[in-house]
Design a protein around this motif. Structure first.
Motif, PDB file in Angstrom:
ATOM      1  N   ASP A  24       0.829  -1.203   0.000  1.00 13.97           N
ATOM      2  CA  ASP A  24       0.000   0.000   0.000  1.00 13.97           C
ATOM      3  C   ASP A  24       0.867   1.258   0.000  1.00 13.97           C
ATOM      4  N   ASN A  25       1.968   1.181   0.724  1.00 20.53           N
ATOM      5  CA  ASN A  25       2.870   2.333   0.783  1.00 20.53           C
ATOM      6  C   ASN A  25       3.462   2.653  -0.588  1.00 20.53           C
ATOM      7  N   GLU A  26       3.841   1.615  -1.275  1.00 18.61           N
ATOM      8  CA  GLU A  26       4.431   1.791  -2.592  1.00 18.61           C
ATOM      9  C   GLU A  26       3.416   2.374  -3.567  1.00 18.61           C
ATOM     10  N   ILE A  27       2.207   1.870  -3.508  1.00 19.67           N
ATOM     11  CA  ILE A  27       1.150   2.362  -4.394  1.00 19.67           C
ATOM     12  C   ILE A  27       0.812   3.810  -4.055  1.00 19.67           C
ATOM     13  N   LYS A  28       0.764   4.071  -2.772  1.00 21.76           N
ATOM     14  CA  LYS A  28       0.468   5.444  -2.337  1.00 21.76           C
ATOM     15  C   LYS A  28       1.535   6.412  -2.858  1.00 21.76           C
ATOM     16  N   ASN A  29       2.786   6.011  -2.709  1.00 22.61           N
ATOM     17  CA  ASN A  29       3.868   6.854  -3.206  1.00 22.61           C
ATOM     18  C   ASN A  29       3.785   7.032  -4.712  1.00 22.61           C
ATOM     19  N   PHE A  30       3.522   5.945  -5.395  1.00 19.44           N
ATOM     20  CA  PHE A  30       3.441   6.004  -6.853  1.00 19.44           C
ATOM     21  C   PHE A  30       2.292   6.918  -7.291  1.00 19.44           C
ATOM     22  N   TRP A  31       1.206   6.817  -6.572  1.00 16.34           N
ATOM     23  CA  TRP A  31       0.069   7.689  -6.895  1.00 16.34           C
ATOM     24  C   TRP A  31       0.450   9.163  -6.708  1.00 16.34           C
ATOM     25  N   ASN A  32       1.021   9.445  -5.563  1.00 20.21           N
ATOM     26  CA  ASN A  32       1.305  10.841  -5.243  1.00 20.21           C
ATOM     27  C   ASN A  32       2.406  11.445  -6.109  1.00 20.21           C
ATOM     28  N   THR A  33       3.340  10.615  -6.545  1.00 16.08           N
ATOM     29  CA  THR A  33       4.466  11.167  -7.287  1.00 16.08           C
ATOM     30  C   THR A  33       4.280  11.092  -8.797  1.00 16.08           C
ATOM     31  N   HIS A  34       3.469  10.172  -9.276  1.00 15.70           N
ATOM     32  CA  HIS A  34       3.350  10.014 -10.726  1.00 15.70           C
ATOM     33  C   HIS A  34       1.924  10.230 -11.237  1.00 15.70           C
ATOM     34  N   ILE A  35       1.044   9.345 -10.800  1.00 12.63           N
ATOM     35  CA  ILE A  35      -0.297   9.336 -11.404  1.00 12.63           C
ATOM     36  C   ILE A  35      -1.037  10.632 -11.123  1.00 12.63           C
ATOM     37  N   ARG A  36      -0.919  11.088  -9.908  1.00 14.55           N
ATOM     38  CA  ARG A  36      -1.639  12.302  -9.533  1.00 14.55           C
ATOM     39  C   ARG A  36      -1.251  13.473 -10.452  1.00 14.55           C
ATOM     40  N   LYS A  37       0.020  13.574 -10.697  1.00 15.09           N
ATOM     41  CA  LYS A  37       0.498  14.667 -11.548  1.00 15.09           C
ATOM     42  C   LYS A  37      -0.035  14.521 -12.967  1.00 15.09           C
ATOM     43  N   LYS A  38      -0.030  13.298 -13.448  1.00 12.08           N
ATOM     44  CA  LYS A  38      -0.503  13.080 -14.808  1.00 12.08           C
ATOM     45  C   LYS A  38      -1.977  13.457 -14.929  1.00 12.08           C
ATOM     46  N   LEU A  39      -2.751  13.065 -13.950  1.00 18.97           N
ATOM     47  CA  LEU A  39      -4.171  13.383 -13.999  1.00 18.97           C
ATOM     48  C   LEU A  39      -4.378  14.893 -13.960  1.00 18.97           C
ATOM     49  N   LEU A  40      -3.636  15.552 -13.119  1.00 21.32           N
ATOM     50  CA  LEU A  40      -3.760  17.006 -13.032  1.00 21.32           C
ATOM     51  C   LEU A  40      -3.408  17.653 -14.367  1.00 21.32           C
ATOM     52  N   GLN A  41      -2.374  17.128 -14.986  1.00 23.53           N
ATOM     53  CA  GLN A  41      -1.976  17.676 -16.279  1.00 23.53           C
ATOM     54  C   GLN A  41      -3.036  17.433 -17.332  1.00 23.53           C
ATOM     55  N   MET A  42      -3.759  16.338 -17.173  1.00 22.27           N
ATOM     56  CA  MET A  42      -4.828  16.041 -18.124  1.00 22.27           C
ATOM     57  C   MET A  42      -6.078  16.859 -17.850  1.00 22.27           C
ATOM     58  N   GLY A  43      -6.062  17.591 -16.754  1.00 28.87           N
ATOM     59  CA  GLY A  43      -7.255  18.345 -16.406  1.00 28.87           C
ATOM     60  C   GLY A  43      -8.278  17.509 -15.674  1.00 28.87           C
ATOM     61  N   ILE A  44      -7.814  16.469 -15.020  1.00 36.22           N
ATOM     62  CA  ILE A  44      -8.709  15.601 -14.273  1.00 36.22           C
ATOM     63  C   ILE A  44      -8.378  15.715 -12.795  1.00 36.22           C
ATOM     64  N   ASP A  45      -9.406  15.938 -12.018  1.00 38.58           N
ATOM     65  CA  ASP A  45      -9.208  16.004 -10.573  1.00 38.58           C
ATOM     66  C   ASP A  45      -8.875  14.612 -10.059  1.00 38.58           C
ATOM     67  N   PRO A  46      -7.674  14.429  -9.480  1.00 38.24           N
ATOM     68  CA  PRO A  46      -7.288  13.090  -9.041  1.00 38.24           C
ATOM     69  C   PRO A  46      -8.121  12.561  -7.886  1.00 38.24           C
ATOM     70  N   ASN A  47      -8.823  13.443  -7.206  1.00 45.81           N
ATOM     71  CA  ASN A  47      -9.661  12.979  -6.098  1.00 45.81           C
ATOM     72  C   ASN A  47     -11.008  12.489  -6.588  1.00 45.81           C
ATOM     73  N   THR A  48     -11.583  13.234  -7.498  1.00 48.41           N
ATOM     74  CA  THR A  48     -12.930  12.891  -7.962  1.00 48.41           C
ATOM     75  C   THR A  48     -12.940  12.174  -9.292  1.00 48.41           C
ATOM     76  N   HIS A  49     -11.827  12.258 -10.010  1.00 49.50           N
ATOM     77  CA  HIS A  49     -11.723  11.691 -11.358  1.00 49.50           C
ATOM     78  C   HIS A  49     -12.689  12.373 -12.315  1.00 49.50           C
ATOM     79  N   LYS A  50     -13.053  13.583 -11.988  1.00 44.24           N
ATOM     80  CA  LYS A  50     -13.888  14.374 -12.878  1.00 44.24           C
ATOM     81  C   LYS A  50     -13.025  15.447 -13.535  1.00 44.24           C
ATOM     82  N   PRO A  51     -13.509  15.967 -14.661  1.00 46.86           N
ATOM     83  CA  PRO A  51     -12.802  17.108 -15.236  1.00 46.86           C
ATOM     84  C   PRO A  51     -12.770  18.250 -14.255  1.00 46.86           C
ATOM     85  N   ARG A  52     -11.647  18.949 -14.232  1.00 46.09           N
ATOM     86  CA  ARG A  52     -11.514  20.042 -13.286  1.00 46.09           C
ATOM     87  C   ARG A  52     -12.010  21.332 -13.926  1.00 46.09           C
ATOM     88  N   THR A  53     -12.739  22.120 -13.161  1.00 50.39           N
ATOM     89  CA  THR A  53     -13.210  23.412 -13.666  1.00 50.39           C
ATOM     90  C   THR A  53     -12.872  24.527 -12.692  1.00 50.39           C
TER      91      THR A  53
END
Length: 335
Positions: free
Chosen positions: A102-131
DNA sequence: AACGCACCCAACCGCCAACAG
DNA sequence: GCTGTTGGCGGTTGGGTGCGT
Protein backbone atom coordinates in the motif's frame (compact mmCIF):
# COMPACT_ATOMS: atom_id res chain seq x y z
CA UNK A 1 -6.09 6.54 26.28
CA UNK A 2 -4.56 4.55 23.50
CA UNK A 3 -0.82 4.50 23.54
CA UNK A 4 1.15 3.92 20.43
CA UNK A 5 3.55 0.99 20.58
CA UNK A 6 6.24 3.53 19.72
CA UNK A 7 5.20 5.89 22.48
CA UNK A 8 7.46 8.64 23.86
CA UNK A 9 8.16 6.45 26.81
CA UNK A 10 10.03 4.18 24.49
CA UNK A 11 12.24 6.95 23.16
CA UNK A 12 15.38 4.90 23.70
CA UNK A 13 14.35 2.76 20.79
CA UNK A 14 16.11 3.39 17.55
CA UNK A 15 14.34 5.20 14.76
CA UNK A 16 15.21 6.13 11.23
CA UNK A 17 16.63 4.13 8.36
CA UNK A 18 17.29 0.46 8.87
CA UNK A 19 20.78 -0.93 8.61
CA UNK A 20 21.59 -4.13 6.70
CA UNK A 21 22.41 -5.75 10.03
CA UNK A 22 19.00 -4.94 11.45
CA UNK A 23 17.33 -6.19 8.28
CA UNK A 24 19.21 -9.43 8.56
CA UNK A 25 18.19 -9.91 12.18
CA UNK A 26 14.57 -9.26 11.37
CA UNK A 27 14.53 -11.58 8.39
CA UNK A 28 16.28 -14.35 10.29
CA UNK A 29 13.91 -14.14 13.20
CA UNK A 30 10.76 -14.11 11.09
CA UNK A 31 12.01 -16.97 8.95
CA UNK A 32 12.55 -19.06 12.07
CA UNK A 33 9.64 -17.96 14.22
CA UNK A 34 7.16 -16.04 12.13
CA UNK A 35 5.65 -12.78 13.31
CA UNK A 36 2.75 -13.61 15.54
CA UNK A 37 3.49 -10.89 18.06
CA UNK A 38 5.04 -7.74 16.75
CA UNK A 39 5.19 -6.24 20.20
CA UNK A 40 7.47 -8.95 21.50
CA UNK A 41 9.38 -9.50 18.28
CA UNK A 42 12.04 -6.77 18.56
CA UNK A 43 13.28 -7.98 21.92
CA UNK A 44 13.26 -11.62 20.83
CA UNK A 45 15.03 -10.74 17.59
CA UNK A 46 17.62 -8.60 19.32
CA UNK A 47 16.47 -5.39 17.73
CA UNK A 48 16.35 -2.04 19.46
CA UNK A 49 13.22 -1.07 17.55
CA UNK A 50 9.56 -0.89 18.38
CA UNK A 51 7.29 -3.58 17.06
CA UNK A 52 5.52 -1.21 14.80
CA UNK A 53 8.74 -0.20 13.12
CA UNK A 54 9.61 -3.86 12.61
CA UNK A 55 6.21 -4.61 11.14
CA UNK A 56 6.43 -1.73 8.71
CA UNK A 57 9.93 -2.67 7.68
CA UNK A 58 8.84 -6.22 7.04
CA UNK A 59 5.56 -5.54 5.27
CA UNK A 60 6.83 -2.66 3.15
CA UNK A 61 10.31 -3.77 2.33
CA UNK A 62 11.66 -7.10 3.53
CA UNK A 63 8.78 -9.43 2.75
CA UNK A 64 10.02 -11.97 0.20
CA UNK A 65 7.01 -11.68 -2.08
CA UNK A 66 7.42 -7.98 -2.67
CA UNK A 67 7.75 -7.00 -6.29
CA UNK A 68 10.10 -4.10 -6.66
CA UNK A 69 10.85 -1.88 -9.60
CA UNK A 70 8.80 0.24 -11.89
CA UNK A 71 5.06 -0.14 -12.16
CA UNK A 72 3.88 -1.59 -15.43
CA UNK A 73 1.31 0.16 -17.57
CA UNK A 74 -1.21 -2.48 -16.62
CA UNK A 75 -0.55 -1.90 -12.95
CA UNK A 76 -0.86 1.82 -13.45
CA UNK A 77 -4.19 1.41 -15.16
CA UNK A 78 -5.47 -0.89 -12.45
CA UNK A 79 -4.46 1.62 -9.81
CA UNK A 80 -6.29 4.44 -11.54
CA UNK A 81 -9.36 2.30 -12.05
CA UNK A 82 -9.44 1.11 -8.49
CA UNK A 83 -8.75 4.55 -7.13
CA UNK A 84 -11.68 5.94 -9.06
CA UNK A 85 -13.86 3.39 -7.31
CA UNK A 86 -12.25 3.15 -3.89
CA UNK A 87 -10.54 6.46 -3.30
CA UNK A 88 -7.44 6.52 -1.11
CA UNK A 89 -7.92 2.99 0.14
CA UNK A 90 -4.35 2.02 -0.59
CA UNK A 91 -4.37 -1.26 1.23
CA UNK A 92 -7.44 -2.40 -0.65
CA UNK A 93 -5.94 -1.31 -3.92
CA UNK A 94 -2.77 -3.17 -2.97
CA UNK A 95 -4.82 -6.33 -2.50
CA UNK A 96 -5.38 -6.34 -6.24
CA UNK A 97 -1.74 -5.88 -7.11
CA UNK A 98 0.25 -8.88 -5.94
CA UNK A 99 3.68 -7.97 -4.68
CA UNK A 100 2.90 -4.29 -4.29
CA UNK A 101 2.50 -2.65 -0.92
CA UNK A 102 0.00 0.00 0.00
CA UNK A 103 2.87 2.33 0.78
CA UNK A 104 4.43 1.79 -2.59
CA UNK A 105 1.15 2.36 -4.39
CA UNK A 106 0.47 5.44 -2.34
CA UNK A 107 3.87 6.85 -3.21
CA UNK A 108 3.44 6.00 -6.85
CA UNK A 109 0.07 7.69 -6.89
CA UNK A 110 1.30 10.84 -5.24
CA UNK A 111 4.47 11.17 -7.29
CA UNK A 112 3.35 10.01 -10.73
CA UNK A 113 -0.30 9.34 -11.40
CA UNK A 114 -1.64 12.30 -9.53
CA UNK A 115 0.50 14.67 -11.55
CA UNK A 116 -0.50 13.08 -14.81
CA UNK A 117 -4.17 13.38 -14.00
CA UNK A 118 -3.76 17.01 -13.03
CA UNK A 119 -1.98 17.68 -16.28
CA UNK A 120 -4.83 16.04 -18.12
CA UNK A 121 -7.26 18.35 -16.41
CA UNK A 122 -8.71 15.60 -14.27
CA UNK A 123 -9.21 16.00 -10.57
CA UNK A 124 -7.29 13.09 -9.04
CA UNK A 125 -9.66 12.98 -6.10
CA UNK A 126 -12.93 12.89 -7.96
CA UNK A 127 -11.72 11.69 -11.36
CA UNK A 128 -13.89 14.37 -12.88
CA UNK A 129 -12.80 17.11 -15.24
CA UNK A 130 -11.51 20.04 -13.29
CA UNK A 131 -13.21 23.41 -13.67
CA UNK A 132 -11.79 25.23 -10.67
CA UNK A 133 -9.62 28.29 -10.83
CA UNK A 134 -6.35 26.56 -10.23
CA UNK A 135 -7.08 24.22 -13.05
CA UNK A 136 -7.92 27.11 -15.27
CA UNK A 137 -4.53 28.53 -14.47
CA UNK A 138 -2.93 25.26 -15.43
CA UNK A 139 -4.84 25.10 -18.65
CA UNK A 140 -3.78 28.58 -19.52
CA UNK A 141 -0.21 27.44 -19.20
CA UNK A 142 -0.88 24.58 -21.53
CA UNK A 143 -2.44 26.81 -24.09
CA UNK A 144 0.36 29.28 -24.03
CA UNK A 145 0.22 32.98 -23.81
CA UNK A 146 0.58 33.56 -27.51
CA UNK A 147 -2.79 32.08 -28.20
CA UNK A 148 -4.67 34.80 -26.42
CA UNK A 149 -3.90 37.76 -28.57
CA UNK A 150 -4.59 41.08 -26.97
CA UNK A 151 -3.19 41.22 -23.48
CA UNK A 152 -3.48 44.94 -23.02
CA UNK A 153 -6.14 44.53 -20.39
CA UNK A 154 -5.56 42.02 -17.65
CA UNK A 155 -9.30 41.57 -17.30
CA UNK A 156 -9.77 40.92 -20.97
CA UNK A 157 -7.11 38.34 -20.73
CA UNK A 158 -8.64 36.85 -17.64
CA UNK A 159 -12.03 36.51 -19.27
CA UNK A 160 -10.52 34.95 -22.33
CA UNK A 161 -8.60 32.53 -20.22
CA UNK A 162 -11.68 31.67 -18.28
CA UNK A 163 -13.66 31.01 -21.43
CA UNK A 164 -10.89 28.88 -22.79
CA UNK A 165 -10.62 26.97 -19.57
CA UNK A 166 -14.33 26.31 -19.51
CA UNK A 167 -14.22 25.17 -23.08
CA UNK A 168 -11.35 22.85 -22.33
CA UNK A 169 -13.21 21.42 -19.41
CA UNK A 170 -16.10 20.77 -21.75
CA UNK A 171 -13.74 19.19 -24.21
CA UNK A 172 -12.52 16.94 -21.46
CA UNK A 173 -16.10 15.95 -20.82
CA UNK A 174 -16.66 15.38 -24.50
CA UNK A 175 -13.59 13.24 -24.55
CA UNK A 176 -15.03 11.09 -21.81
CA UNK A 177 -18.26 10.64 -23.70
CA UNK A 178 -16.42 9.87 -26.89
CA UNK A 179 -14.44 7.27 -25.12
CA UNK A 180 -17.58 5.69 -23.86
CA UNK A 181 -19.01 5.70 -27.36
CA UNK A 182 -15.78 4.31 -28.58
CA UNK A 183 -15.86 1.57 -26.02
CA UNK A 184 -19.45 0.58 -26.54
CA UNK A 185 -19.71 1.07 -30.25
CA UNK A 186 -16.46 -0.32 -31.44
CA UNK A 187 -15.11 -2.72 -28.92
CA UNK A 188 -18.27 -4.31 -27.60
CA UNK A 189 -16.96 -5.04 -24.14
CA UNK A 190 -18.63 -5.54 -20.81
CA UNK A 191 -21.09 -2.76 -21.16
CA UNK A 192 -23.48 -3.94 -18.51
CA UNK A 193 -21.12 -3.55 -15.65
CA UNK A 194 -19.72 -0.32 -16.95
CA UNK A 195 -22.93 1.45 -17.76
CA UNK A 196 -25.11 0.21 -14.99
CA UNK A 197 -28.54 1.68 -15.36
CA UNK A 198 -27.46 5.24 -15.67
CA UNK A 199 -29.08 7.52 -18.16
CA UNK A 200 -29.12 5.59 -21.38
CA UNK A 201 -31.64 8.02 -22.75
CA UNK A 202 -29.42 10.97 -22.38
CA UNK A 203 -26.66 9.09 -24.07
CA UNK A 204 -28.78 7.96 -26.98
CA UNK A 205 -30.26 11.38 -27.42
CA UNK A 206 -26.87 12.91 -27.59
CA UNK A 207 -25.57 10.38 -30.01
CA UNK A 208 -28.48 11.05 -32.29
CA UNK A 209 -27.95 14.74 -32.06
CA UNK A 210 -31.42 15.38 -30.74
CA UNK A 211 -32.78 17.09 -27.71
CA UNK A 212 -31.83 15.24 -24.59
CA UNK A 213 -34.65 13.18 -23.21
CA UNK A 214 -35.74 13.77 -19.68
CA UNK A 215 -38.70 11.46 -19.76
CA UNK A 216 -39.62 9.31 -16.85
CA UNK A 217 -39.74 6.14 -18.83
CA UNK A 218 -38.54 3.09 -16.97
CA UNK A 219 -34.80 3.27 -17.09
CA UNK A 220 -33.42 0.07 -18.44
CA UNK A 221 -30.10 -0.58 -20.03
CA UNK A 222 -30.51 0.25 -23.64
CA UNK A 223 -29.69 -2.65 -25.88
CA UNK A 224 -28.51 -0.05 -28.32
CA UNK A 225 -25.79 0.70 -25.82
CA UNK A 226 -25.02 -2.82 -24.83
CA UNK A 227 -24.80 -3.96 -28.41
CA UNK A 228 -25.37 -0.84 -30.37
CA UNK A 229 -26.35 -1.11 -33.97
CA UNK A 230 -23.94 1.08 -35.85
CA UNK A 231 -26.47 2.87 -37.94
CA UNK A 232 -25.23 5.30 -40.57
CA UNK A 233 -26.36 8.17 -38.42
CA UNK A 234 -24.61 6.94 -35.34
CA UNK A 235 -21.56 6.26 -37.39
CA UNK A 236 -21.63 9.73 -38.88
CA UNK A 237 -22.18 11.37 -35.52
CA UNK A 238 -19.34 9.45 -34.09
CA UNK A 239 -17.07 10.43 -36.91
CA UNK A 240 -18.11 14.03 -36.68
CA UNK A 241 -17.35 14.18 -32.99
CA UNK A 242 -14.13 12.32 -33.50
CA UNK A 243 -13.08 14.86 -36.10
CA UNK A 244 -13.99 17.63 -33.75
CA UNK A 245 -11.96 16.09 -31.02
CA UNK A 246 -9.04 15.49 -33.30
CA UNK A 247 -8.99 19.19 -34.02
CA UNK A 248 -9.07 20.19 -30.39
CA UNK A 249 -6.12 21.78 -28.69
CA UNK A 250 -3.73 19.26 -27.22
CA UNK A 251 -5.47 16.45 -28.99
CA UNK A 252 -4.41 12.88 -29.14
CA UNK A 253 -1.67 11.29 -31.08
CA UNK A 254 -1.28 7.59 -31.55
CA UNK A 255 0.18 7.39 -28.06
CA UNK A 256 -2.72 9.05 -26.34
CA UNK A 257 -3.08 12.41 -24.75
CA UNK A 258 0.15 14.27 -24.92
CA UNK A 259 0.69 17.12 -22.57
CA UNK A 260 4.01 18.80 -22.16
CA UNK A 261 5.62 15.83 -23.78
CA UNK A 262 4.19 13.51 -21.16
CA UNK A 263 1.97 10.92 -22.69
CA UNK A 264 -0.78 9.44 -20.63
CA UNK A 265 -2.39 6.65 -22.46
CA UNK A 266 -2.08 3.60 -20.34
CA UNK A 267 -3.96 4.59 -17.24
CA UNK A 268 -6.83 6.11 -19.03
CA UNK A 269 -6.67 4.22 -22.09
CA UNK A 270 -7.54 1.47 -24.31
CA UNK A 271 -7.27 2.23 -27.93
CA UNK A 272 -8.86 0.77 -30.97
CA UNK A 273 -7.80 0.77 -34.53
CA UNK A 274 -10.75 2.89 -35.47
CA UNK A 275 -10.24 5.49 -32.84
CA UNK A 276 -7.07 6.32 -31.03
CA UNK A 277 -8.79 8.08 -28.17
CA UNK A 278 -7.69 7.01 -24.75
CA UNK A 279 -10.30 5.27 -22.68
CA UNK A 280 -12.03 6.45 -19.59
CA UNK A 281 -11.10 5.14 -16.24
CA UNK A 282 -14.47 3.49 -16.09
CA UNK A 283 -14.07 1.97 -19.50
CA UNK A 284 -11.29 -0.33 -18.54
CA UNK A 285 -11.24 -3.57 -20.37
CA UNK A 286 -9.80 -5.26 -17.35
CA UNK A 287 -12.31 -7.86 -16.24
CA UNK A 288 -10.81 -7.90 -12.80
CA UNK A 289 -11.44 -4.23 -12.38
CA UNK A 290 -14.95 -4.39 -13.69
CA UNK A 291 -15.85 -7.07 -11.23
CA UNK A 292 -14.10 -5.30 -8.45
CA UNK A 293 -16.21 -2.20 -8.77
CA UNK A 294 -19.22 -4.25 -7.92
CA UNK A 295 -17.84 -6.52 -5.29
CA UNK A 296 -16.02 -3.74 -3.50
CA UNK A 297 -19.07 -1.55 -3.47
CA UNK A 298 -21.17 -4.29 -2.12
CA UNK A 299 -18.69 -4.80 0.65
CA UNK A 300 -18.40 -1.29 1.93
CA UNK A 301 -20.49 1.38 0.28
CA UNK A 302 -19.39 4.11 2.62
CA UNK A 303 -15.92 4.06 1.25
CA UNK A 304 -16.74 5.36 -2.17
CA UNK A 305 -17.04 8.68 -3.75
CA UNK A 306 -20.46 9.55 -5.03
CA UNK A 307 -21.54 7.71 -8.12
CA UNK A 308 -19.82 5.30 -10.36
CA UNK A 309 -17.31 6.70 -12.76
CA UNK A 310 -19.83 6.18 -15.49
CA UNK A 311 -22.60 7.94 -13.69
CA UNK A 312 -20.19 10.69 -12.84
CA UNK A 313 -19.65 11.32 -16.48
CA UNK A 314 -23.33 11.26 -17.21
CA UNK A 315 -24.07 13.52 -14.32
CA UNK A 316 -21.55 15.97 -15.59
CA UNK A 317 -23.06 15.78 -19.02
CA UNK A 318 -26.53 16.22 -17.71
CA UNK A 319 -25.48 19.26 -15.77
CA UNK A 320 -23.69 20.70 -18.72
CA UNK A 321 -26.45 20.04 -21.19
CA UNK A 322 -29.08 21.46 -18.87
CA UNK A 323 -27.26 24.72 -19.09
CA UNK A 324 -29.01 26.82 -21.73
CA UNK A 325 -25.81 28.65 -22.42
CA UNK A 326 -24.37 25.51 -23.86
CA UNK A 327 -27.27 24.19 -25.87
CA UNK A 328 -26.29 26.02 -29.01
CA UNK A 329 -22.68 25.20 -28.36
CA UNK A 330 -23.35 21.50 -28.33
CA UNK A 331 -25.85 21.71 -31.17
CA UNK A 332 -23.11 23.25 -33.25
CA UNK A 333 -20.82 20.46 -32.38
CA UNK A 334 -23.29 17.72 -33.00
CA UNK A 335 -24.41 19.16 -36.29
C1' DA B 1 32.89 22.55 -8.04
C1' DA B 2 29.27 24.46 -5.41
C1' DC B 3 24.82 25.54 -4.70
C1' DG B 4 19.81 25.36 -4.91
C1' DC B 5 15.88 23.12 -6.17
C1' DA B 6 12.67 19.40 -7.14
C1' DC B 7 11.64 14.84 -6.77
C1' DC B 8 11.35 10.23 -4.75
C1' DC B 9 10.32 7.04 -1.28
C1' DA B 10 11.31 4.78 3.23
C1' DA B 11 9.86 5.61 7.54
C1' DC B 12 7.23 7.78 11.01
C1' DC B 13 2.97 9.62 13.22
C1' DG B 14 -1.58 9.60 14.70
C1' DC B 15 -5.90 7.68 14.42
C1' DC B 16 -9.03 3.84 14.33
C1' DA B 17 -11.05 -0.86 14.81
C1' DA B 18 -10.79 -5.30 16.69
C1' DC B 19 -9.93 -7.91 20.40
C1' DA B 20 -8.86 -9.65 25.10
C1' DG B 21 -9.20 -9.35 29.94
C1' DG C 1 -19.66 -2.14 29.21
C1' DC C 2 -15.02 -0.43 30.12
C1' DT C 3 -10.13 -0.23 29.49
C1' DG C 4 -5.80 -1.34 27.58
C1' DT C 5 -3.24 -3.61 23.80
C1' DT C 6 -2.27 -4.62 19.23
C1' DG C 7 -2.28 -4.36 14.36
C1' DG C 8 -3.72 -1.86 10.30
C1' DC C 9 -4.30 2.15 7.66
C1' DG C 10 -3.74 6.74 5.49
C1' DG C 11 -1.34 11.12 5.77
C1' DT C 12 2.91 13.31 6.26
C1' DT C 13 7.84 14.03 6.76
C1' DG C 14 12.58 14.42 5.83
C1' DG C 15 16.88 12.41 4.09
C1' DG C 16 18.92 10.98 -0.14
C1' DT C 17 19.54 11.78 -4.90
C1' DG C 18 19.61 13.79 -9.39
C1' DC C 19 19.56 17.71 -12.20
C1' DG C 20 20.08 22.41 -13.68
C1' DT C 21 22.47 26.71 -13.09
Amino acid sequence: MVRSPCSPGASALKKGPWTPDEDEKLIDYIKRNGHENWKALPMLAGLNRCGKSCRLRWTNYLRPDIKRGKFSEEEERVIVNLHSALGNKWSRIANHLPGRTDNEIKNFWNTHIRKKLLQMGIDPNTHKPRTDLSHFLNLSQLLGAAQFGNIASPWNNFLKLQAEATQLANIQLLRNLLQMMNTNTLTNIESNSLLGSQNPHQFRGLVNGTTISNTNEPTTISQDLVNPPVTPQVHNDFQAISKLWASCEGGFGPEGLNINGDTLSSSYGIQTEQNPLPALVSASTSPVTSIDYQTERKGDPSNYSTGTPTSTIFEAWEKLIDDDNYSSYWNDILE
